[in-house]
Design a protein around this motif. Structure first.
Motif, mmCIF file in Angstrom:
data_model
loop_
_atom_site.group_PDB
_atom_site.id
_atom_site.type_symbol
_atom_site.label_atom_id
_atom_site.label_comp_id
_atom_site.label_asym_id
_atom_site.label_seq_id
_atom_site.Cartn_x
_atom_site.Cartn_y
_atom_site.Cartn_z
ATOM 1 N N ALA A 233 0.808 -1.251 0.022
ATOM 2 C CA ALA A 233 0.134 -0.144 -0.092
ATOM 3 C C ALA A 233 0.854 1.264 -0.039
ATOM 4 O O ALA A 233 0.513 2.272 -0.361
ATOM 5 C CB ALA A 233 -1.015 -0.098 1.365
ATOM 6 N N GLU A 234 2.331 1.303 0.673
ATOM 7 C CA GLU A 234 2.935 2.180 0.665
ATOM 8 C C GLU A 234 3.786 2.366 -0.682
ATOM 9 O O GLU A 234 3.939 3.601 -1.125
ATOM 10 C CB GLU A 234 3.941 2.251 1.914
ATOM 11 N N LYS A 235 4.181 1.392 -1.115
ATOM 12 C CA LYS A 235 4.945 1.406 -2.233
ATOM 13 C C LYS A 235 4.136 1.207 -3.579
ATOM 14 O O LYS A 235 4.969 1.724 -4.837
ATOM 15 C CB LYS A 235 5.970 0.547 -2.214
ATOM 16 N N PRO A 237 0.514 2.177 -4.420
ATOM 17 C CA PRO A 237 -0.868 2.363 -3.993
ATOM 18 C C PRO A 237 -1.950 2.302 -5.129
ATOM 19 O O PRO A 237 -2.788 1.770 -4.978
ATOM 20 C CB PRO A 237 -0.871 3.740 -3.411
ATOM 21 N N ARG A 238 -1.251 2.446 -6.368
ATOM 22 C CA ARG A 238 -2.029 2.678 -7.668
ATOM 23 C C ARG A 238 -2.727 1.134 -7.782
ATOM 24 O O ARG A 238 -3.692 1.002 -8.358
ATOM 25 C CB ARG A 238 -1.537 3.398 -8.636
ATOM 26 N N ILE A 239 -1.837 0.110 -7.760
ATOM 27 C CA ILE A 239 -2.069 -1.161 -8.016
ATOM 28 C C ILE A 239 -3.038 -1.850 -6.923
ATOM 29 O O ILE A 239 -3.990 -2.508 -7.238
ATOM 30 C CB ILE A 239 -0.509 -2.110 -8.062
ATOM 31 N N VAL A 240 -2.746 -1.304 -5.778
ATOM 32 C CA VAL A 240 -3.494 -1.649 -4.639
ATOM 33 C C VAL A 240 -5.104 -1.199 -4.967
ATOM 34 O O VAL A 240 -6.174 -2.028 -4.835
ATOM 35 C CB VAL A 240 -3.206 -1.410 -3.302
ATOM 36 N N VAL A 277 4.641 -4.210 -7.554
ATOM 37 C CA VAL A 277 4.174 -5.564 -7.289
ATOM 38 C C VAL A 277 3.650 -5.394 -6.056
ATOM 39 O O VAL A 277 4.483 -5.517 -4.855
ATOM 40 C CB VAL A 277 5.266 -6.641 -7.741
ATOM 41 N N ILE A 278 2.499 -5.804 -5.872
ATOM 42 C CA ILE A 278 1.811 -5.851 -4.708
ATOM 43 C C ILE A 278 1.434 -7.324 -4.127
ATOM 44 O O ILE A 278 1.516 -8.364 -5.029
ATOM 45 C CB ILE A 278 0.268 -5.197 -4.641
ATOM 46 N N LEU A 279 1.266 -7.796 -3.066
ATOM 47 C CA LEU A 279 0.939 -8.962 -2.328
ATOM 48 C C LEU A 279 -0.434 -8.974 -1.888
ATOM 49 O O LEU A 279 -0.904 -8.123 -1.089
ATOM 50 C CB LEU A 279 1.897 -9.200 -0.949
ATOM 51 N N LEU A 280 -0.993 -10.131 -2.258
ATOM 52 C CA LEU A 280 -2.323 -10.515 -1.803
ATOM 53 C C LEU A 280 -2.250 -11.592 -0.672
ATOM 54 O O LEU A 280 -1.594 -12.737 -1.060
ATOM 55 C CB LEU A 280 -3.360 -10.799 -2.772
ATOM 56 N N ILE A 281 -2.737 -11.453 0.475
ATOM 57 C CA ILE A 281 -2.325 -12.503 1.718
ATOM 58 C C ILE A 281 -3.463 -12.329 2.605
ATOM 59 O O ILE A 281 -3.784 -11.149 2.969
ATOM 60 C CB ILE A 281 -0.865 -12.504 2.016
#
Ligand code: ZN
Length: 318
Positions: A233-235, A237-240, A277-281
């Protein structure tokens, strides 16, 4: 995955306080219902097929480093990717663990969808499972390798179902599906040994720059609640935002508009290179790193919620 969140913040007592707070907010809310736009692409992710993938992987047995089951799973993942018409390749590398003199061999598996398209999105997950059930309540089982229905199989199950659909209904962009090895190779006191697959990938492919990406890990929990991982979310945010908006359009209610603690995982080497690249967990999973991480703790419904949201996020193209 490695948590940076103190355990206290994930205790049941803390959750009760949080739930009471949310209920209080709901009772005070007088706002009008929000209008949610329809999906960009009608959801066609088959949750039951994805769950069959999860069960098949678990039937191979624990897919820990050095096991026959992991080799069988590697072969099976490649076969499914070939069937889906993906361009399949392997990234093989050696890694010497922190407290060892001997190099170990690892294999990342890559399935490229629409390989000639320049605009590329990376969707990753790990397929290995942990060699030690070090959180098991039964001390005698703590050196037993785990099946990893949620921690290892859930992400693979979703990626393979997406690949199957894209064969007849391709995405608007190129997609690189990467199945990372060695995510759960680390142990306490040897934290550098975590995420060896994604770290080696990032190191060996300095020019690999997907426009954006998602890593899935532990997304099969039958009581799934995915919060916005703090570092993502910090690095990125647009992908989140893109993924949460897509989740809303396909009515995937497991996506919660709140932040979780910081988690290090296979997305970390990409974020470290400045790639979004974001993480969904869902880190709130009692069978985590125990011998009880089995298919009965997971559900097709949860895999479907994630699969629909990820496919919808990709469907929005740019
Ligand atoms: Zn794990």
């Amino acid at each position: 995955m490695l948590l940076s969140t103190p355990w206290f913040f994930r205790t049941p007592a803390r959750r009760v306080v949080a739930n009471v707070f949310v209920l209080a907010l709901l009772f005070n809310c007088r706002c009008a219902p929000k209008q949610v736009p329809p999906p960009v692409h009608p959801p066609n992710f088959d949750a039951n097929r994805a769950f069959e993938n999860l069960k098949q992987l678990c039937d191979f047995g624990p897919r820990n480093h050095g096991s026959e089951s992991k080799l069988r799973a590697e072969k099976w993942i490649q076969e499914r990717l070939h069937e889906a018409g993906a361009e399949v390749s392997l990234h093989e590398f050696d890694y010497t663990p922190v407290q060892s003199q001997n190099a170990e061999h690892f294999t990342n598996i890559i399935g490229r969808i629409r390989p000639t398209v320049e605009h590329r999105v990376m969707i990753g997950t790990h397929y290995d499972t942990r060699s030690w059930a070090d959180h098991d309540p039964n001390k005698e089982l703590r050196s037993t390798p785990i099946i990893g229905a949620n921690d290892g199989a859930s992400g693979v199950a979703v990626l393979l179902e997406m690949a199957r659909i894209w064969k007849s209904d391709p995405p608007p962009v190129g997609v690189d599906l990467i199945f990372f090895d060695g995510e759960d190779f680390g142990r306490e006191g040897a934290e550098d040994d975590y995420f060896v697959g994604s770290k080696a990938w990032a190191r060996d492919h300095p020019n690999y720059k997907p426009v954006w990406g998602i890593v899935l890990d532990m997304i099969g929990d039958s009581s799934l609640q995915i919060r916005k991982e703090r570092i993502s979310a910090e690095k990125a945010p647009r992908i989140v935002q893109r993924v949460w908006e897509a989740a809303e359009r396909v009515r995937s209610t497991a996506f919660v508009d709140k932040k979780s603690g910081a988690v290090s995982d296979d997305h970390t080497p990409f974020l470290d290179k400045g790639l979004p690249v974001i993480l969904l967990i869902d880190i709130d999973y009692p069978p985590y790193h125990t011998t009880r991480d089995l298919p009965d703790k997971c559900s097709a419904e949860s895999l479907g919620q994630v699969g629909r949201a990820v496919m919808e996020a990709i469907s929005t193209q740019y």
